[in-house]
Design an enzyme around this catalytic site. Structure first.
Site, mmCIF file in Angstrom:
data_model
loop_
_atom_site.group_PDB
_atom_site.id
_atom_site.type_symbol
_atom_site.label_atom_id
_atom_site.label_comp_id
_atom_site.label_asym_id
_atom_site.label_seq_id
_atom_site.Cartn_x
_atom_site.Cartn_y
_atom_site.Cartn_z
ATOM 1 N N ASP A 148 1.122 0.877 5.792
ATOM 2 C CA ASP A 148 0.320 -0.200 5.720
ATOM 3 C C ASP A 148 -1.312 0.144 5.382
ATOM 4 O OD1 ASP A 148 -0.492 -2.887 5.303
ATOM 5 O OD2 ASP A 148 0.300 -3.443 7.351
HETATM 6 C C1 NOJ Z 1 -2.370 -5.317 5.408
HETATM 7 C C2 NOJ Z 1 -1.279 -6.003 5.677
HETATM 8 O O1 NOJ Z 1 -0.655 -5.868 7.004
HETATM 9 C C3 NOJ Z 1 0.101 -5.819 4.810
HETATM 10 O O2 NOJ Z 1 1.077 -6.827 5.274
HETATM 11 C C4 NOJ Z 1 -0.355 -5.975 3.443
HETATM 12 O O3 NOJ Z 1 0.767 -6.115 2.515
HETATM 13 C C5 NOJ Z 1 -1.112 -4.945 2.932
HETATM 14 N N1 NOJ Z 1 -2.545 -5.217 3.857
HETATM 15 C C6 NOJ Z 1 -1.762 -4.951 1.549
HETATM 16 O O4 NOJ Z 1 -2.455 -5.818 1.392
#
Ligand code: NOJ
Length: 739
Positions: free
Chosen positions: A286
C-alpha cells in the site's frame, strides 16, 4: 485461475504433438524469456510504482522526481499510479517504450465505484444483495477505465468490518464474511471478465491483505490484534474468494498482523497466499507501507524495510521508494536472494503480457473510444439501475411511501438534497461532478413544484433558518428531508468517534413531522449512522448511502414507487455508540444476554439490540418466509442435503425479497456464533405468488476453520434458519452423525 492452469496444461499437451515453435507462448513463458535479458537494475525498476505528483492519494512521498518521464525512460518504474490524463498516459507509455527493453508501464488508479460515471459506494451496492447487478456495475467501471487508458484498479476492497467508526467501511461489502466473499467474486469477475486483454476489462486488486478492517477502535491505520481462529473464520474468507476468482493482484494492508506489518508478513504473503492458495498473481504494497515498517517499530531503517518486504514477497512497492534506494545493494550484498527479485518480476511481467501491453502498448489509449464510452446513456442507465437497487427502506408507517401520483408540490429540505459533490460519494475516481443528478434536479425535471430550504448548516448540522423549512412544508403536499453525514466524512482516514446525527438535524425532522404533512426522511452516508430521534418520529425512512451520478433519478424511482425498494443492510446499524463493534454473528458466551438477570453479557445503561440488524430492509409489499425443510435431516459425515424455503408475496405489489439462510453449529470443539449467513437468494414475486427456493447444505455451510486453519465439519446438531433478516428467522434441526 483454474482456467489459466487448464489452458497452460492444454498448451503443453499440444506442444508434444506438434512443433513447439508454432505455439503461442503463454504470458508466463513470455515473461520468463524477457526476464533472461534483464539486468538487476531493470528488474528492480519493474518493482517500483510511482505516483503522479498532481494527484496524491496518500501522504506526500519523501521526494518528487524532477522528470518522471526520464525515470521511466531509464526503465526505473514498472507502474505509475494516479496519472489520469490520457495524453500524459500516452506520453509516459512512449517513454517506457524508449527504455532499453521497451517494457510498457501499467497505469493504476483507485476506481472504487466508477471511473467517470459514478455508481453507488460499494457498501451501498452491497445493500442490493444482487450479485449480477454488482458484477455489471464493476464491468461498466472497467469499460470506462480501460477506455481512459488505465489498466488496473485498486479494488475491490474486501476487508470485513464490524465497526462503523472506520471510515473505509464505505469501500467494502460490510460485516459478513460469507456475503463479502460473494461480492468479492462478483466484483473481480466484473472488472476482469474472462480475458484481461479485452477492451472492456482491467486488472483488479484484492485489498487490503489482511484484516485492515479490524483496526482497533475503528481508527484508520491502527493496529490489529486477533486470534488466528478468528481471522480464518471471519476475516480471511473474502480474500480467499478473490484469489480463487482469479484476481490479478493483491495489495498489502497498512496494519500489523500477529505483530508483523502485513507488508513484511511472510505468514500472509508466503504461507497463506502463495503456498496454501497457490496464488500466481503479484502483490503491491500500500502507499508507503514498505517505509512505514520503520515507524511501526519493525524495521530499523528503510533499507531493512526494503529487505523485509522483498523477503516476505511484496512484489511491487507503491511510493515509499525503499526498493528504489536499497534493493540493488541488498541483492548484491547477498541480504536478499536474487531469486526473490526474479519471482516478483516474473509475476509483474506476466500481468503485463496478459493485459496485452506488449502486443499493443497503446491499446488502452483510444480517445475516440473514450469519448464514445464515458457517461454514455447505456452506462448512466446501468448506474441508475444499480442505485435504485441499493436503497434500503428502513421504516414505512401508514404507507407514506411511495408518495402518491397526485402530489404536485414538494418541500425539499436539507443541503444534501442539492449537493452534487455529496451524491458522488468519496473515492469517486474521476467522477464528473457536473453530470451528477441531485434529488432537487430530478424532482424539478419531473415537473414538481419544489420548495427548497436548507434547514441546517451543512458543516455543523445545526438548525439554520428552520422557519423557511417549516413554511415550505406547510405550503407543499409532501416533505422530503435529507439528513446524514457529508460524503467527505467517510473513506480513507475518515474514522469518526461519533456516529449520532447532529441534534439539529434530528430536531428539524421532528418539527417537519409536527406540521402533519407526509414526511419522507432520506438518511445519506457512507456507513451505518445513529438517528434514534428520527427513528422514533419519522413515518418513512430510506437509507440512500451515496448513490453516484444518477442519485436523484434513482431516489425518485423509489420515492414514487416506480421501483419497489429491495435493499438489505450489509452491516448492523447500532443504536448507541457504546455497542460498537457490533455484528450479528457474535458468540453466545457463558452468560448469554438476559435483560432480566444481572451478570450476563450486556450493558447496564443501553440495550444490546441494534437499531437495525444485518439483512434488514422493507419493501412496499410484504413477504412471508417459511421455516426451512430439509431433504434429509440426518447426514453421515461427508453427506450433503438441501434446505427448501418457501417465500410468498403476501402484499399487493410485485417486489423482490432477499431470502437468507443461516446456520448455527450448536456445540463444537471451538465456540461458534449464534448464527452465520450461509446462503441467500433474491427473488421477484408478483402479488400472491410463492416460490420454493433450494439452498445447498454442504460442508461449506456446516464447516468452520480450526485454530490452525483446517476446515472441518464436526458431527452434532445444527440449527438451520431461514428468513428475511438476521433477526427474523424460523429454524429446524440438522444432525451430522459420527459416521
Ligand atoms: C492508500 C489506500 O489504503 C489504498 O487503498 C489505495 O489503493 C492507495 N492509497 C492508492 O491510492
Amino acid at each position: 485461475m483454474k482456467a489459466i492452469h487448464l489452458f497452460s496444461t492444454c498448451l503443453s499437451l499440444l506442444a508434444g504433438m506438434i512443433s513447439v515453435s508454432a505455439q503461442p507462448l503463454t504470458p508466463r513463458q513470455r515473461a520468463d524469456r524477457l526476464l533472461e535479458k534483464m539486468t538487476l537494475e531493470e528488474k528492480i525498476g519493474q518493482m517500483n510504482q510511482i505516483s503522479d505528483k498532481s494527484k496524491l492519494t496518500g501522504p506526500v512521498t519523501e521526494r518528487g522526481f524532477s522528470s518522471l518521464a526520464e525515470l521511466v525512460e531509464k526503465g526505473m518504474a514498472g507502474s505509475l499510479l494516479n496519472v489520469t490524463d490520457p495524453k500524459a498516459i500516452r506520453a509516459y507509455q512512449e517513454a517506457a517504450l524508449r527504455s532499453r527493453l521497451g517494457i510498457p508501464l501499467i497505469f493504476g488508479l483507485d476506481v472504487i465505484h466508477g471511473m467517470r460515471t459514478i455508481a453507488p459506494i460499494p457498501l451501498g451496492e452491497a445493500a442490493s444483495f444482487d450479485l449480477e447487478a454488482i458484477e455489471r456495475s464493476a464491468r461498466w467501471a472497467a469499460t470506462e477505465t480501460a477506455a481512459s487508458g488505465i489498466h488496473w484498479t485498486f479494488a475491490p476492497m474486501v476487508d470485513v468490518c464490524v465497526d462503523a467508526r472506520w471510515g473505509r467501511v464505505m469501500e467494502g461489502a460490510g460485516e459478513d464474511p460469507y456475503y463479502g466473499s460473494a461480492v468479492a467474486r462478483a466484483r473481480v469477475k466484473g472488472f476482469q471478465g474472462d480475458d484481461l486483454s479485452a477492451a472492456n476489462t482491467i486488472m483488479a486488486c484484492c485489498k487490503h491483505f489482511a484484516a485492515y478492517g479490524a483496526a482497533v477502535s475503528g481508527k484508520d491505520y491502527n493496529s490489529v490484534d486477533m486470534s488466528r481462529g478468528h481471522f480464518y473464520n471471519y476475516y480471511m474468507p473474502p480474500y480467499k474468494a478473490a484469489a480463487e476468482a482469479g484476481v490479478a493482484t493483491f495489495m498489502n494492508a497498512f496494519n500489523d498482523f500477529d505483530g508483523v506489518p502485513c507488508t513484511g508478513n511472510a505468514f500472509l504473503l508466503q504461507e497463506l497466499l502463495r503456498e496454501r492458495w497457490q496464488y500466481p498473481g503479484f502483490v503491491v504494497s500500500d502507499w508507503n507501507s514498505v517505509g512505514e515498517m520503520v515507524p511501526h517499530g519493525y524495521a530499523a531503517d528503510r533499507r531493512e524495510a526494503a529487505a523485509a518486504a522483498a523477503d516476505a514477497g511484496c512484489d511491487m512497492e507503491m511510493c515509499s521508494l525503499c526498493y528504489f534506494d536499497h534493493l540493488k545493494e541488498l541483492v548484491e550484498s547477498g541480504r536478499v536472494p536474487e531469486k526473490k527479485i526474479d519471482d516478483a518480476v516474473r509475476r509483474i511481467l506476466t500481468a503485463k503480457f496478459a493485459l496485452g501491453l506488449f502486443d499493443d502498448p497503446m491499446r488502452y489509449c483510444d480517445t475516440l473510444r473514450m469519448r464514445r464510452t464515458v457517461l454514455s446513456d447505456e452506462i448512466r442507465a446501468a448506474a441508475r439501475d444499480m442505485a435504485k437497487r441499493s436503497v434500503v427502506l428502513l421504516k414505512n408507517d401508514r404507507r407514506v411511501l411511495p408518495l402518491p401520483a397526485d402530489i404536485r408540490s414538494i418541500a425539499l429540505v436539507g443541503p444534501l438534497c442539492d449537493s452534487q459533490t455529496d451524491m458522488k460519494g468519496g473515492w469517486a475516481g474521476e467522477g464528473v461532478v457536473d453530470s451528477i443528478v441531485t434529488l432537487r434536479r430530478a424532482l424539478t425535471d419531473r415537473g414538481y413544484t419544489v420548495h427548497f430550504a436548507e434547514g441546517y448548516d451543512p458543516a455543523t448540522g445545526r438548525e439554520r433558518d428552520t422557519g423557511a423549512a417549516i413554511r415550505a412544508a406547510r405550503s407543499s403536499d409532501a416533505v422530503i428531508v435529507a439528513v446524514g453525514e457529508r460524503a467527505s466524512d467517510s473513506g480513507e482516514a475518515k474514522s469518526r468517534g461519533e456516529l449520532n446525527l447532529p441534534a439539529g438535524q434530528q430536531e428539524l425532522v421532528k418539527k417537519l413531522v409536527d406540521t402533519g404533512k407526509p414526511v419522507v426522511v432520506l438518511v445519506m452516508g457512507g456507513r451505518p449512522l445513529i438517528f434514534n430521534g428520527i427513528r422514533e418520529c419519522a413515518p418513512a425512512i430510506l437509507f440512500t448511502w451515496w448513490l453516484g451520478t444518477e442519485a436523484g433519478n434513482a431516489m425518485c424511482d423509489v420515492i414514487f414507487g416506480e421501483y419497489n425498494p429491495s435493499g438489505k443492510l450489509p452491516m448492523t446499524f447500532p443504536a448507541h455508540m457504546g455497542q460498537l463493534p457490533i455484528y450479528y454473528y457474535h458468540k453466545s458466551t457463558g452468560r448469554p444476554a438476559d435483560p432480566a438477570k444481572s451478570h450476563t453479557t450486556r450493558f447496564i445503561d443501553i440495550e444490546n439490540d441494534p437499531a437495525y440488524p444485518f439483512g434488514y430492509g422493507l419493501s412496499y409489499t410484504t413477504f412471508s418466509v417459511s421455516a426451512p425443510r430439509l431433504e434429509k435431516a440426518v447426514l453421515a459425515p461427508g453427506e450433503e442435503t438441501r434446505a427448501l424455503v418457501t417465500v410468498t408475496n403476501t402484499g399487493e405489489r410485485a417486489g423482490e425479497e432477499v431470502v437468507q439462510l443461516y446456520v448455527r453449529d450448536r456445540f463444537a470443539s471451538v465456540t461458534r456464533p449464534v448464527k452465520e449467513l450461509r446462503g441467500f437468494r433474491k427473488v421477484m414475486l408478483a402479488p400472491g405468488e410463492s416460490r420454493t427456493l433450494e439452498f445447498p447444505v454442504t460442508k461449506e455451510q456446516l464447516g468452520f476453520y480450526t485454530n490452525d486453519g483446517k476446515f472441518v465439519v464436526e458431527p452434532g446438531d445444527f440449527d438451520i434458519m431461514a428468513g428475511n433478516s438476521s433477526d427474523n428467522l424460523l429454524r429446524t434441526t440438522l444432525t451430522v452423525t459420527q459416521q
